[in-house]
Write an enzyme that holds these catalytic residues in place. Structure first.
Site, PDB file in Angstrom:
ATOM      1  N   ASN A   8       0.810  -1.145   0.078  1.00 20.58           N
ATOM      2  CA  ASN A   8      -0.026  -0.023  -0.128  1.00 20.58           C
ATOM      3  C   ASN A   8       0.677   1.105  -0.151  1.00 20.58           C
ATOM      4  O   ASN A   8       0.285   2.513   0.174  1.00 20.58           O
ATOM      5  CB  ASN A   8      -1.111  -0.079   1.143  1.00 20.58           C
ATOM      6  CG  ASN A   8      -0.275   0.041   2.413  1.00 20.58           C
ATOM      7  OD1 ASN A   8       1.089   0.003   2.786  1.00 20.58           O
ATOM      8  ND2 ASN A   8      -1.037   0.131   3.372  1.00 20.58           N
ATOM      9  N   LYS A  10       3.967   3.838  -1.287  1.00 26.16           N
ATOM     10  CA  LYS A  10       4.398   4.751  -2.669  1.00 26.16           C
ATOM     11  C   LYS A  10       5.786   4.122  -3.043  1.00 26.16           C
ATOM     12  O   LYS A  10       6.697   3.700  -2.256  1.00 26.16           O
ATOM     13  CB  LYS A  10       4.541   6.053  -2.475  1.00 26.16           C
ATOM     14  CG  LYS A  10       5.147   6.973  -3.629  1.00 26.16           C
ATOM     15  CD  LYS A  10       5.526   8.391  -3.174  1.00 26.16           C
ATOM     16  CE  LYS A  10       6.052   9.202  -4.134  1.00 26.16           C
ATOM     17  NZ  LYS A  10       7.001   8.715  -5.092  1.00 26.16           N
ATOM     18  N   LYS A  12       6.029   1.689  -5.999  1.00 24.52           N
ATOM     19  CA  LYS A  12       6.040   0.343  -6.912  1.00 24.52           C
ATOM     20  C   LYS A  12       6.180   0.688  -8.163  1.00 24.52           C
ATOM     21  O   LYS A  12       7.066   0.055  -8.818  1.00 24.52           O
ATOM     22  CB  LYS A  12       4.470  -0.314  -6.483  1.00 24.52           C
ATOM     23  CG  LYS A  12       4.464  -0.720  -5.260  1.00 24.52           C
ATOM     24  CD  LYS A  12       2.785  -1.322  -4.806  1.00 24.52           C
ATOM     25  CE  LYS A  12       1.700  -0.250  -5.046  1.00 24.52           C
ATOM     26  NZ  LYS A  12       1.661   0.875  -3.945  1.00 24.52           N
ATOM     27  N   THR A  13       5.497   1.556  -8.939  1.00 27.44           N
ATOM     28  CA  THR A  13       5.703   2.057 -10.336  1.00 27.44           C
ATOM     29  C   THR A  13       6.908   2.536 -10.307  1.00 27.44           C
ATOM     30  O   THR A  13       7.967   2.273 -11.558  1.00 27.44           O
ATOM     31  CB  THR A  13       4.537   2.843 -10.651  1.00 27.44           C
ATOM     32  OG1 THR A  13       3.264   2.200 -10.572  1.00 27.44           O
ATOM     33  CG2 THR A  13       4.678   3.383 -12.102  1.00 27.44           C
ATOM     34  N   THR A  14       7.410   3.423  -9.297  1.00 28.31           N
ATOM     35  CA  THR A  14       8.627   4.175  -9.429  1.00 28.31           C
ATOM     36  C   THR A  14       9.821   3.162  -9.638  1.00 28.31           C
ATOM     37  O   THR A  14      10.750   3.204 -10.474  1.00 28.31           O
ATOM     38  CB  THR A  14       8.904   4.966  -8.560  1.00 28.31           C
ATOM     39  OG1 THR A  14       7.799   5.811  -8.309  1.00 28.31           O
ATOM     40  CG2 THR A  14      10.048   5.829  -8.522  1.00 28.31           C
ATOM     41  N   ARG A  22      17.164   1.592 -16.281  1.00 30.00           N
ATOM     42  CA  ARG A  22      18.325   0.817 -16.042  1.00 30.00           C
ATOM     43  C   ARG A  22      18.414  -0.154 -17.159  1.00 30.00           C
ATOM     44  O   ARG A  22      19.894  -0.176 -17.920  1.00 30.00           O
ATOM     45  CB  ARG A  22      18.454   0.092 -14.662  1.00 30.00           C
ATOM     46  CG  ARG A  22      19.830  -0.508 -14.659  1.00 30.00           C
ATOM     47  CD  ARG A  22      20.012  -1.182 -13.112  1.00 30.00           C
ATOM     48  NE  ARG A  22      20.141  -0.203 -12.271  1.00 30.00           N
ATOM     49  CZ  ARG A  22      19.818  -0.510 -11.039  1.00 30.00           C
ATOM     50  NH1 ARG A  22      19.340  -1.475 -10.615  1.00 30.00           N
ATOM     51  NH2 ARG A  22      20.063   0.553 -10.291  1.00 30.00           N
ATOM     52  N   PHE A  62     -12.514   4.401 -11.588  1.00 29.74           N
ATOM     53  CA  PHE A  62     -11.849   3.507 -10.656  1.00 29.74           C
ATOM     54  C   PHE A  62     -12.819   2.153 -10.938  1.00 29.74           C
ATOM     55  O   PHE A  62     -13.992   2.191 -11.068  1.00 29.74           O
ATOM     56  CB  PHE A  62     -11.978   3.995  -9.225  1.00 29.74           C
ATOM     57  CG  PHE A  62     -11.035   5.121  -9.009  1.00 29.74           C
ATOM     58  CD1 PHE A  62      -9.711   5.008  -9.003  1.00 29.74           C
ATOM     59  CD2 PHE A  62     -11.716   6.511  -8.815  1.00 29.74           C
ATOM     60  CE1 PHE A  62      -8.914   6.158  -8.673  1.00 29.74           C
ATOM     61  CE2 PHE A  62     -10.755   7.555  -8.518  1.00 29.74           C
ATOM     62  CZ  PHE A  62      -9.473   7.434  -8.527  1.00 29.74           C
ATOM     63  N   GLU A  97       0.576  -2.298 -12.484  1.00 22.75           N
ATOM     64  CA  GLU A  97      -0.746  -2.593 -11.715  1.00 22.75           C
ATOM     65  C   GLU A  97      -1.356  -3.773 -12.238  1.00 22.75           C
ATOM     66  O   GLU A  97      -2.717  -3.986 -12.001  1.00 22.75           O
ATOM     67  CB  GLU A  97      -1.647  -1.322 -12.169  1.00 22.75           C
ATOM     68  CG  GLU A  97      -1.336   0.048 -11.422  1.00 22.75           C
ATOM     69  CD  GLU A  97      -1.191   0.060  -9.997  1.00 22.75           C
ATOM     70  OE1 GLU A  97      -1.786  -0.980  -9.282  1.00 22.75           O
ATOM     71  OE2 GLU A  97      -0.624   0.953  -9.296  1.00 22.75           O
TER      72      GLU A  97
END
Length: 165
Positions: A8, A10, A12-14, A22, A62, A97
């Site tokens: 939950n 911040k 994950k996508t980053t 890379r 959503f 996601e």
């Protein structure tokens, strides 16, 4: 190898997009599928410019606000995008996601299992999202849980362009 960035918190996508950048920097072929997103977040244009193939599965709502027609359209878009992505040559496949798309019934489990199988064939496959299915947790070679300890949203601070989206 199968990478799973979940939880939950911040990042994950980053983390997934950082790995994609890379890989691109080392001449690897990168394919990205973003489920439940419209493909316009800030990292997409630079990743495309660096050579990544990016597919988005946009939806206007959503998942908890979708009716059955919306879900059917989202399932079709997800299947089409993932099918196209799997037809591309890649060294790294990012399924952003995917956990949420699977849990909400937007992503077909058999198709996701087909994608995950590439991780056993010498390729890197990365999945992100909250609440991964138990079979994904069991299959993961890397599993990193992102947990919230503190977040400005709890104090009413909205997401900032270029940082959170």
């Amino acid at each position: 190898m199968l990478h799973l960035y979940w939880g939950n918190g911040k990042g994950k996508t980053t983390a997934a997009m950082g790995l994609a950048l890379r890989a691109l920097g080392h001449g690897r072929r990168v394919v990205i599928v973003q489920f439940l997103k419209d493909g316009t977040s800030g990292e997409i244009a630079p990743l495309r410019a660096a050579g990544a193939a990016v597919y988005a599965c946009p939806n206007a709502k959503f998942t908890w606000l979708m009716d059955e027609a919306d879900k059917a359209a989202a399932r079709e878009a997800s299947a089409r995008a993932l099918g196209q992505a799997l037809a591309e040559p890649f060294d790294l496949l990012v399924l952003d996601e995917a956990c949420a798309a699977l849990k909400s019934g937007i992503l077909d489990e058999a198709l996701l299992r087909r994608a995950v199988a590439f991780a056993k064939n010498g390729r890197e496959v990365v999945l992100t999202g909250r609440d991964p299915a138990p079979w994904l947790q069991d299959a993961a070679d890397y599993s990193t849980e992102m947990r919230v300890h503190r977040h400005p949203y709890a104090d009413g601070v909205a997401a900032r362009e270029g940082v959170e989206y």
